[in-house]
Design a protein around this motif. Structure first.
Motif, PDB file in Angstrom:
ATOM      1  N   THR A   1       0.786  -1.016  -0.201  1.00  0.00           N
ATOM      2  CA  THR A   1       0.101   0.000   0.136  1.00  0.00           C
ATOM      3  C   THR A   1       0.923   1.137   0.172  1.00  0.00           C
ATOM      4  O   THR A   1       0.580   2.093  -0.632  1.00  0.00           O
ATOM      5  CB  THR A   1      -0.842   0.048   1.200  1.00  0.00           C
ATOM      6  OG1 THR A   1      -1.581  -1.188   1.113  1.00  0.00           O
ATOM      7  CG2 THR A   1      -1.804   1.271   1.108  1.00  0.00           C
ATOM      8  N   ALA A   2       1.978   1.285   0.644  1.00  0.00           N
ATOM      9  CA  ALA A   2       2.822   2.288   0.783  1.00  0.00           C
ATOM     10  C   ALA A   2       3.456   2.406  -0.432  1.00  0.00           C
ATOM     11  O   ALA A   2       3.580   3.845  -0.916  1.00  0.00           O
ATOM     12  CB  ALA A   2       3.971   2.293   1.730  1.00  0.00           C
ATOM     13  N   GLU A   3       3.872   1.739  -1.379  1.00  0.00           N
ATOM     14  CA  GLU A   3       4.519   1.716  -2.649  1.00  0.00           C
ATOM     15  C   GLU A   3       3.472   2.305  -3.487  1.00  0.00           C
ATOM     16  O   GLU A   3       3.878   2.964  -4.199  1.00  0.00           O
ATOM     17  CB  GLU A   3       5.053   0.394  -3.088  1.00  0.00           C
ATOM     18  CG  GLU A   3       6.452   0.266  -2.416  1.00  0.00           C
ATOM     19  CD  GLU A   3       7.428   0.999  -2.609  1.00  0.00           C
ATOM     20  OE1 GLU A   3       7.457   1.761  -3.644  1.00  0.00           O
ATOM     21  OE2 GLU A   3       8.535   1.185  -1.681  1.00  0.00           O
ATOM     22  N   ARG A   4       2.185   1.874  -3.194  1.00  0.00           N
ATOM     23  CA  ARG A   4       1.251   2.569  -4.149  1.00  0.00           C
ATOM     24  C   ARG A   4       1.141   3.955  -4.012  1.00  0.00           C
ATOM     25  O   ARG A   4       0.871   4.757  -5.123  1.00  0.00           O
ATOM     26  CB  ARG A   4      -0.043   1.597  -4.032  1.00  0.00           C
ATOM     27  CG  ARG A   4      -1.072   1.776  -4.888  1.00  0.00           C
ATOM     28  CD  ARG A   4      -2.044   0.832  -5.247  1.00  0.00           C
ATOM     29  NE  ARG A   4      -2.957   1.232  -6.481  1.00  0.00           N
ATOM     30  CZ  ARG A   4      -4.360   1.143  -6.168  1.00  0.00           C
ATOM     31  NH1 ARG A   4      -4.831   0.148  -5.302  1.00  0.00           N
ATOM     32  NH2 ARG A   4      -5.319   1.499  -7.037  1.00  0.00           N
ATOM     33  N   ILE A   5       0.952   4.211  -2.799  1.00  0.00           N
ATOM     34  CA  ILE A   5       0.858   5.858  -2.348  1.00  0.00           C
ATOM     35  C   ILE A   5       2.049   6.610  -3.146  1.00  0.00           C
ATOM     36  O   ILE A   5       1.739   7.472  -3.530  1.00  0.00           O
ATOM     37  CB  ILE A   5       0.743   5.836  -0.814  1.00  0.00           C
ATOM     38  CG1 ILE A   5      -0.435   5.145  -0.564  1.00  0.00           C
ATOM     39  CG2 ILE A   5       0.727   7.420  -0.535  1.00  0.00           C
ATOM     40  CD1 ILE A   5      -0.624   5.026   1.042  1.00  0.00           C
ATOM     41  N   ILE A   6       3.021   6.014  -2.855  1.00  0.00           N
ATOM     42  CA  ILE A   6       4.315   6.965  -3.220  1.00  0.00           C
ATOM     43  C   ILE A   6       4.197   6.973  -4.708  1.00  0.00           C
ATOM     44  O   ILE A   6       4.728   8.238  -5.218  1.00  0.00           O
ATOM     45  CB  ILE A   6       5.582   6.102  -2.711  1.00  0.00           C
ATOM     46  CG1 ILE A   6       5.627   6.405  -1.084  1.00  0.00           C
ATOM     47  CG2 ILE A   6       6.617   6.744  -3.519  1.00  0.00           C
ATOM     48  CD1 ILE A   6       6.535   5.329  -0.522  1.00  0.00           C
ATOM     49  N   THR A   7       3.907   5.944  -5.303  1.00  0.00           N
ATOM     50  CA  THR A   7       3.886   5.901  -6.869  1.00  0.00           C
ATOM     51  C   THR A   7       2.823   6.789  -7.291  1.00  0.00           C
ATOM     52  O   THR A   7       3.174   7.644  -8.248  1.00  0.00           O
ATOM     53  CB  THR A   7       3.685   4.401  -7.212  1.00  0.00           C
ATOM     54  OG1 THR A   7       4.805   3.694  -6.902  1.00  0.00           O
ATOM     55  CG2 THR A   7       3.715   4.428  -8.972  1.00  0.00           C
ATOM     56  N   GLU A   8       1.718   6.554  -6.950  1.00  0.00           N
ATOM     57  CA  GLU A   8       0.476   7.301  -7.508  1.00  0.00           C
ATOM     58  C   GLU A   8       0.374   8.926  -7.151  1.00  0.00           C
ATOM     59  O   GLU A   8      -0.012   9.523  -7.942  1.00  0.00           O
ATOM     60  CB  GLU A   8      -0.802   6.781  -7.135  1.00  0.00           C
ATOM     61  CG  GLU A   8      -0.964   5.220  -7.737  1.00  0.00           C
ATOM     62  CD  GLU A   8      -2.380   4.823  -7.525  1.00  0.00           C
ATOM     63  OE1 GLU A   8      -3.183   5.802  -7.553  1.00  0.00           O
ATOM     64  OE2 GLU A   8      -2.658   3.747  -7.564  1.00  0.00           O
ATOM     65  N   LEU A   9       1.089   9.100  -6.085  1.00  0.00           N
ATOM     66  CA  LEU A   9       1.363  10.666  -5.620  1.00  0.00           C
ATOM     67  C   LEU A   9       2.543  11.205  -6.071  1.00  0.00           C
ATOM     68  O   LEU A   9       2.681  12.542  -5.809  1.00  0.00           O
ATOM     69  CB  LEU A   9       0.906  10.768  -4.152  1.00  0.00           C
ATOM     70  CG  LEU A   9      -0.478  10.576  -3.808  1.00  0.00           C
ATOM     71  CD1 LEU A   9      -0.452  10.318  -2.056  1.00  0.00           C
ATOM     72  CD2 LEU A   9      -1.517  11.153  -4.227  1.00  0.00           C
ATOM     73  N   GLY A  10       3.510  10.401  -6.452  1.00  0.00           N
ATOM     74  CA  GLY A  10       4.783  10.865  -6.970  1.00  0.00           C
ATOM     75  C   GLY A  10       5.578  11.489  -5.692  1.00  0.00           C
ATOM     76  O   GLY A  10       6.230  12.470  -5.989  1.00  0.00           O
ATOM     77  N   LEU A  11       5.720  10.496  -4.710  1.00  0.00           N
ATOM     78  CA  LEU A  11       6.169  11.397  -3.541  1.00  0.00           C
ATOM     79  C   LEU A  11       7.883  10.927  -3.496  1.00  0.00           C
ATOM     80  O   LEU A  11       8.199   9.722  -4.328  1.00  0.00           O
ATOM     81  CB  LEU A  11       5.723  10.451  -2.037  1.00  0.00           C
ATOM     82  CG  LEU A  11       4.277  10.853  -1.973  1.00  0.00           C
ATOM     83  CD1 LEU A  11       3.829  10.214  -0.686  1.00  0.00           C
ATOM     84  CD2 LEU A  11       3.921  12.311  -1.638  1.00  0.00           C
ATOM     85  N   PRO A  12       8.641  11.551  -2.835  1.00  0.00           N
ATOM     86  CA  PRO A  12      10.107  11.199  -2.991  1.00  0.00           C
ATOM     87  C   PRO A  12      10.290   9.976  -2.605  1.00  0.00           C
ATOM     88  O   PRO A  12       9.736   9.677  -1.345  1.00  0.00           O
ATOM     89  CB  PRO A  12      10.851  12.290  -2.241  1.00  0.00           C
ATOM     90  CG  PRO A  12       9.740  12.716  -1.196  1.00  0.00           C
ATOM     91  CD  PRO A  12       8.334  12.734  -1.947  1.00  0.00           C
ATOM     92  N   HIS A  13      11.232   9.023  -2.914  1.00  0.00           N
ATOM     93  CA  HIS A  13      11.550   7.619  -2.322  1.00  0.00           C
ATOM     94  C   HIS A  13      13.151   7.799  -1.866  1.00  0.00           C
ATOM     95  O   HIS A  13      13.855   8.171  -2.800  1.00  0.00           O
ATOM     96  CB  HIS A  13      11.427   6.878  -3.700  1.00  0.00           C
ATOM     97  CG  HIS A  13      10.957   5.355  -3.119  1.00  0.00           C
ATOM     98  ND1 HIS A  13      11.860   4.674  -2.687  1.00  0.00           N
ATOM     99  CD2 HIS A  13       9.821   4.615  -3.233  1.00  0.00           C
ATOM    100  CE1 HIS A  13      11.532   3.455  -2.240  1.00  0.00           C
ATOM    101  NE2 HIS A  13      10.137   3.347  -2.529  1.00  0.00           N
ATOM    102  N   LEU A  14      13.128   7.261  -0.811  1.00  0.00           N
ATOM    103  CA  LEU A  14      14.628   7.120  -0.347  1.00  0.00           C
ATOM    104  C   LEU A  14      15.519   6.118  -1.020  1.00  0.00           C
ATOM    105  O   LEU A  14      14.977   4.914  -1.500  1.00  0.00           O
ATOM    106  CB  LEU A  14      14.520   7.076   1.245  1.00  0.00           C
ATOM    107  CG  LEU A  14      13.954   8.091   2.253  1.00  0.00           C
ATOM    108  CD1 LEU A  14      14.063   7.565   3.455  1.00  0.00           C
ATOM    109  CD2 LEU A  14      14.950   9.205   2.090  1.00  0.00           C
TER     110      LEU A  14
END
Length: 194
Positions: free
Chosen positions: A181-194
């Protein structure tokens, strides 16, 4: 500062998914029980004093997060969508972030009640939510709350956004894999990824 609001009914996985998002982005987590638990030793849940001080803590933490120049804050909450005062309080909480021109996204997590009831008593809830350690009470509390409150949006009734002007994702979290779920949120919202 980027504010990510995770909402949904009790035991849907807001804190656990929030932690997984933070682990991958460097954002900080402010889950709803961080303001609830300290107050329960003094005030009964839902009393006017509890509600005032809980709202004050949340308001100050979110406002200070903008000033502290955090990279991002994940804030979790459950909101009764049939009580206009709760939605008004949410708008008040995010006001400092809006005034700063910082991004705000809302992610609504969904899972059937039977899945959520089975999560009561899990290690995360036991470790971080003292008030949920009586598992039988916690399960009956979820059922009772949901008999008189609506924690999930209905796009037909509520529109497509809980907070107008900000992105809103509705994600199924019944699978129980917070990393997914976290990966989906990060991907769909374009959040920065460490």
């Amino acid at each position: 500062m980027h504010l990510l609001c995770l909402t949904g009914p009790p035991a849907v996985g807001k804190m656990t998914v929030g932690r997984a998002v933070c682990d991958r982005t460097g954002f900080r987590l402010f889950h709803n029980h961080m303001s609830i638990e300290p107050l329960l030793g003094v005030y009964d849940f839902g009393t006017p004093s509890f509600q005032r001080i809980n709202a004050m803590i949340r308001r100050e933490v979110i406002a200070e997060s903008v000033v502290a120049d955090l990279p991002g804050l994940v804030f979790t909450f459950a909101i009764d969508l049939d009580r206009p005062g709760e939605l008004a309080q949410l708008h008040e909480l995010i006001g400092p972030v809006e005034r700063a021109g910082a991004p705000i996204d809302v992610v609504e997590l969904l899972a059937p009640q039977e899945v959520r009831l089975a999560r009561e008593g899990g290690p995360d809830r036991m470790d971080h939510k003292r008030s949920k350690r009586d598992v039988q009470w916690a399960r009956s509390h979820v059922v009772d709350l949901e008999s008189r409150a609506r924690f999930t949006t209905d796009p037909e009734r509520d529109g497509d956004r809980l907070v107008p002007g900000h992105r809103h994702l509705r994600l199924d979290n019944a699978h129980g894999d917070p990393a997914l779920t976290a990966e989906r949120i990060i991907t769909e919202l374009g959040l920065p990824h460490l």
